[in-house]
Structure formats: C-alpha cells, structure tokens
Design a protein around this motif. Structure first.
Motif, short mmCIF file in Angstrom:
data_model
loop_
_atom_site.label_atom_id
_atom_site.label_comp_id
_atom_site.label_asym_id
_atom_site.label_seq_id
_atom_site.Cartn_x
_atom_site.Cartn_y
_atom_site.Cartn_z
N GLN A 11 0.82 -1.21 0.00
CA GLN A 11 0.00 0.00 0.00
C GLN A 11 0.86 1.27 0.00
O GLN A 11 0.55 2.24 -0.68
CB GLN A 11 -0.96 0.00 1.19
N LYS A 12 1.94 1.24 0.78
CA LYS A 12 2.82 2.40 0.86
C LYS A 12 3.49 2.67 -0.49
O LYS A 12 3.47 3.79 -0.99
CB LYS A 12 3.89 2.15 1.93
N LEU A 13 4.07 1.62 -1.09
CA LEU A 13 4.76 1.78 -2.36
C LEU A 13 3.79 2.15 -3.48
O LEU A 13 4.03 3.07 -4.26
CB LEU A 13 5.52 0.50 -2.72
N LEU A 14 2.68 1.45 -3.54
CA LEU A 14 1.69 1.71 -4.59
C LEU A 14 1.15 3.13 -4.46
O LEU A 14 0.96 3.83 -5.46
CB LEU A 14 0.56 0.69 -4.51
N ASP B 289 0.38 -3.76 -11.10
CA ASP B 289 -0.61 -2.70 -10.87
C ASP B 289 -0.13 -1.37 -11.44
O ASP B 289 -0.89 -0.63 -12.07
CB ASP B 289 -0.89 -2.53 -9.37
N VAL B 290 1.13 -1.07 -11.20
CA VAL B 290 1.69 0.19 -11.70
C VAL B 290 1.72 0.18 -13.23
O VAL B 290 1.39 1.17 -13.88
CB VAL B 290 3.10 0.43 -11.12
N GLU C 194 0.51 8.26 -6.84
CA GLU C 194 0.46 9.72 -6.69
C GLU C 194 1.27 10.41 -7.79
O GLU C 194 0.82 11.38 -8.40
CB GLU C 194 1.00 10.12 -5.32
N GLN C 195 2.44 9.87 -8.08
CA GLN C 195 3.29 10.49 -9.10
C GLN C 195 2.76 10.25 -10.51
O GLN C 195 2.83 11.12 -11.36
CB GLN C 195 4.73 9.97 -8.98
N LEU C 196 2.23 9.06 -10.74
CA LEU C 196 1.72 8.74 -12.08
C LEU C 196 0.46 9.52 -12.41
O LEU C 196 0.18 9.80 -13.57
CB LEU C 196 1.44 7.24 -12.19
N LEU D 175 11.88 8.50 -9.30
CA LEU D 175 12.27 9.05 -8.00
C LEU D 175 11.41 8.50 -6.87
O LEU D 175 11.90 8.26 -5.76
CB LEU D 175 12.20 10.58 -8.02
N ALA D 176 10.12 8.29 -7.12
CA ALA D 176 9.23 7.76 -6.08
C ALA D 176 9.68 6.37 -5.65
O ALA D 176 9.71 6.06 -4.46
CB ALA D 176 7.78 7.73 -6.57
#
Length: 199
Positions: A62-65, A122-123, A70-72, A87-88
C-alpha cells in the motif's frame, strides 16, 4: 500494553526479521522471543507466521503503490511523469529499505498477491493508459501500450533492486539515467543526463 499496541509491536518485530531472514528463515518462535511474548500471543493476533507476513506485506504494498500512483496521476509532461515515478521508487527504497527487501524476496507459494511483481503489475496497468494516450498523439498503435508499460515499469523496478544494494550513484543521478534511457533511447543517450528543473 494494549492489544493494539502488542499487535503493532509484533508487526514491527516481524518486519525486521522478514527483511533480514526472509519468510522461510523466520519462525514464530523468533518473533515471540524478539517481542518478549509467548508463541500463543503471536497465534492469537495473527494465526501464525503467514498472518503476520500478510499484514507486513500488505502495508508495504500500500505504501509503495500509494507513492507511485500519486506520481503517475499528478499529470504533466510524460517525461516528468517518468522522472517522478523513478524518484518515487528510489525514495521508497531509501526510506523503507526493510520493506523493499521483503517485497522483492520470494513470497509464500500460496500468496499470489502482495508481491513486488503484483505491485509492478498494478503500476504497469496505470502506466499503460498514459502510454496509450501518448501513442495516439504520436500516431502509434495504442495496442502496443501494455507491452511498453511492462518494459518501462520493469526497467525502473529492476534498477531499483540493483540500487537497493549499491546505493551509488546518488538517487537523482540514477533517476536521470533511467529517464535518459527511457526517454531518449540508446540512439539518443545524453552524456551527462540531468533531471528537469524542480526535482
């Protein structure tokens, strides 16, 4: 200690053990000993090692995703989106080294979700939509966007795994090189890539 405090303590202790020893190398006995509780306390809160592992992995996923999403989704020029995504991931690795180690290790066989590859999948799905739009604007076949999304996200993810161990060069320089390759391609590589101003 309240029940929720004890549960949190067990999660913190387990996270550190999973990061250093992996899932298979960690036992309920070790978790209990490090937390200075009996084994039944671990079973009471989580049902066993698999339960606490699932909670630890879910928190990291959850933290990484969240950081990547947010950045995407923040918009802007596609190059800036690639910069921010790279960078994220590197920020996450730097701030959550133990968590990243857990995500990239082998997961229990029965666990199909909550792995680093599922996060990357997911990303890649999110990136696919961004790429499809860019492909349309450039009169390229948007049907190829899913494949390119996998390539782009895989490149960033594998570079992140490598950087986890080396920590050189500096994070911003690594991100600049990722963007150099993904944006310029091998034919147009810059000798001294830099991130766009504002990073």
């Amino acid at each position: 200690m309240t029940g929720s405090q004890r549960r949190e303590q067990l999660i913190v202790v387990s996270r550190a053990l999973f990061a250093t020893k992996g899932f298979e190398g960690t036992s309920v006995e070790e978790i209990a000993a490090r937390a200075k509780v009996s084994k039944p306390v671990v079973y009471e809160h989580f049902g066993g090692k698999e339960g606490v592992y699932a909670v630890v992995v879910d928190r990291e996923v959850q933290k990484l995703l969240g950081m990547l999403t947010e950045q995407l989704s923040s918009g802007g020029h596609p190059r800036r989106i690639v910069e921010r995504a790279a960078l994220a991931l590197l920020d996450y690795i730097e701030a959550n080294t133990d968590g990243f180690r857990i995500l990239v290790r082998d997961s229990p066989v029965a666990q199909a979700t909550g792995t680093f590859s599922s996060v990357i999948g997911d990303v890649a799905s999110q990136v696919e939509h961004l790429l499809a739009e860019q492909f349309r604007l450039r009169r390229l076949d948007p049907a190829a966007a899913p494949m390119y999304a996998q390539m782009l996200v895989g490149l960033i993810a594998l570079t992140g795994q490598w950087w986890l161990e080396t920590r050189r060069p500096e994070k911003a320089e690594v991100a600049a090189h990722i963007v150099n390759l993904t944006w310029n391609g091998l034919r147009g590589l810059e000798k001294a890539p830099r991130l766009e101003p504002g990073d």
